[in-house]
Design a protein around this motif. Structure first.
Motif, PDB file in Angstrom:
ATOM      1  N   GLN A 109     -74.374 -14.032  35.570  1.00  0.00           N
ATOM      2  CA  GLN A 109     -75.084 -15.120  36.233  1.00  0.00           C
ATOM      3  C   GLN A 109     -76.407 -14.656  36.824  1.00  0.00           C
ATOM      4  O   GLN A 109     -77.425 -15.319  36.671  1.00  0.00           O
ATOM      5  N   ASP A 110     -76.376 -13.514  37.485  1.00  0.00           N
ATOM      6  CA  ASP A 110     -77.555 -13.064  38.210  1.00  0.00           C
ATOM      7  C   ASP A 110     -78.178 -11.881  37.483  1.00  0.00           C
ATOM      8  O   ASP A 110     -77.668 -10.769  37.556  1.00  0.00           O
ATOM      9  N   TRP A 112     -80.535 -10.107  38.217  1.00  0.00           N
ATOM     10  CA  TRP A 112     -80.927  -9.011  39.106  1.00  0.00           C
ATOM     11  C   TRP A 112     -79.884  -7.902  39.116  1.00  0.00           C
ATOM     12  O   TRP A 112     -80.196  -6.727  39.262  1.00  0.00           O
ATOM     13  N   GLY A 167     -87.043 -16.508  36.982  1.00  0.00           N
ATOM     14  CA  GLY A 167     -85.597 -16.359  36.794  1.00  0.00           C
ATOM     15  C   GLY A 167     -85.192 -16.491  35.326  1.00  0.00           C
ATOM     16  O   GLY A 167     -84.380 -15.717  34.818  1.00  0.00           O
ATOM     17  N   ALA A 194     -77.364 -19.909  37.615  1.00  0.00           N
ATOM     18  CA  ALA A 194     -78.305 -19.541  38.683  1.00  0.00           C
ATOM     19  C   ALA A 194     -79.732 -19.985  38.346  1.00  0.00           C
ATOM     20  O   ALA A 194     -80.646 -19.758  39.131  1.00  0.00           O
TER      21      ALA A 194
END
Ligand code: SF4
Length: 332
Positions: A109-110, A112, A167, A194
């Motif tokens: 999902q992320d 990062w 993103g 996200a």
């Protein structure tokens, strides 16, 4: 809308058979006894076909992420078998598992969490490839350019840092990294939830076009039913660690049989087209997996409850070709 054909055994790339994952709960302070087990996943079976997408849906805590972690070999099943190309991974030796880890990648999902902020994009994408293959400098450069182009980025982006991207672009970088080893399967764990709604469709389309180009299979974990409907060939609905319904995507969305699936689908339909609803909202609380209800685990929330539902657990059984349901109503 995608449709499923009947699959022969060679069409199956990953088979999950009767897999359980129980987490022991800490011992009582005074008694010193274990309090029991959380049955995060309780005997589920499904098959992921070559070049197709199998989705697991359900509310938070239903066991879908634990299942994905077992498929990624991050968690070890308490019991049951996971097969890859018909080879049992749960009893395999290290070489098989190492080969599997290069064949099965993940996008989370992320982005990062998988992108080192101190590294430039080129080395981030190439890291898994260079750790597993010997490439000349020129081969590495060519591969990097191909990977960037595959995900809709430009070769010059290789010199940027992750924080210089939006993103959606960061997710494209994570996807390029997951593609580097040319995997046969990618586990997609909430890969667009996200992101801004406006760019989710772009990323979903990217996944679909990559699947068509390279023939990969996806295991998609998602709570957004629109994403699942758009991306999947087959869907498994999980409730309290068990599969309660499984069907080809169109069949599931047009002819849901289990009251939980019906509730999920109706809860996901907004009352106004401008309303974007991300969370599944169903009346009642999800029971604790530490002490699941007797009989059908959905019975405390089910509007169709019958006497037998409180005492007898319904088995998952076939109601149509490729459509399976665990509900006593299906027997009537
Ligand atoms: Fe509802 Fe009974 Fe079916 Fe469970 S078995 S979903 S309680 S009707």
């Amino acid at each position: 809308m995608v449709q499923t054909a009947m699959a022969g055994p060679t069409d199956v790339i990953i088979e999950v058979a009767k897999v359980k994952k129980y987490f022991p709960v800490a011992k009582g302070f005074l008694t010193g006894r274990a309090k029991g087990n959380v049955k995060a996943v309780d005997g589920i079976s499904f098959k992921i076909r070559r070049g197709q997408t199998y989705s697991l849906v359900g509310e938070s805590g239903c066991g879908k992420t634990t299942t994905a972690r077992m498929v990624l070999l991050v968690e070890t099943p308490t019991s049951g078998v996971i097969k890859f190309n018909n080879r049992d991974l749960t009893n395999s030796h290290n070489m098989d598992r190492r080969e599997y880890r290069t064949s099965v990648q993940a996008v989370f999902q992320d982005p990062w969490s998988s992108l080192n902020p101190r590294m430039r994009v080129g080395p981030i994408i190439m890291e898994p490839l260079l750790a597993n293959r010997r490439l000349s400098k020129q081969e590495a450069q060519e591969q990097l350019e191909t990977l960037l182009q595959d995900v809709g980025l430009h070769p010059f982006h290789a010199d940027y840092y992750p924080h210089e991207f939006s993103g959606g672009q960061r997710q494209r970088i994570a996807i390029a990294r997951s593609l580097a080893l040319r995997p046969q399967v990618i586990v997609l764990d909430e890969p667009v939830s996200a992101l801004d709604v406006s760019i989710r469709a772009q990323i979903m389309n990217l996944f679909k076009s990559l699947q068509q180009r390279y023939g990969m299979s996806y295991l998609l974990i998602a709570h957004n039913l629109a994403t699942v409907r758009y991306m999947s060939h087959q869907v498994g609905v999980m409730y309290l660690g068990k599969l309660v319904e499984e069907a080809p995507t169109r069949e599931l969305f047009t002819n849901p049989k289990h009251p939980y699936t019906r509730a999920l689908i109706s809860a996901a339909l907004p009352s106004h087209p401008d309303i974007v609803r991300d969370e599944m909202v169903i009346s009642g609380e999800v029971p604790s997996p530490l002490s699941p209800p007797s009989g059908c685990a959905f019975h405390p929330r089910c509007p169709f409850i019958m006497e037998q539902c409180r005492v007898q657990m319904p088995e998952l059984r076939q109601v149509q070709p490729e459509h399976h349901v665990a509900c006593h109503l299906a027997d009537l």
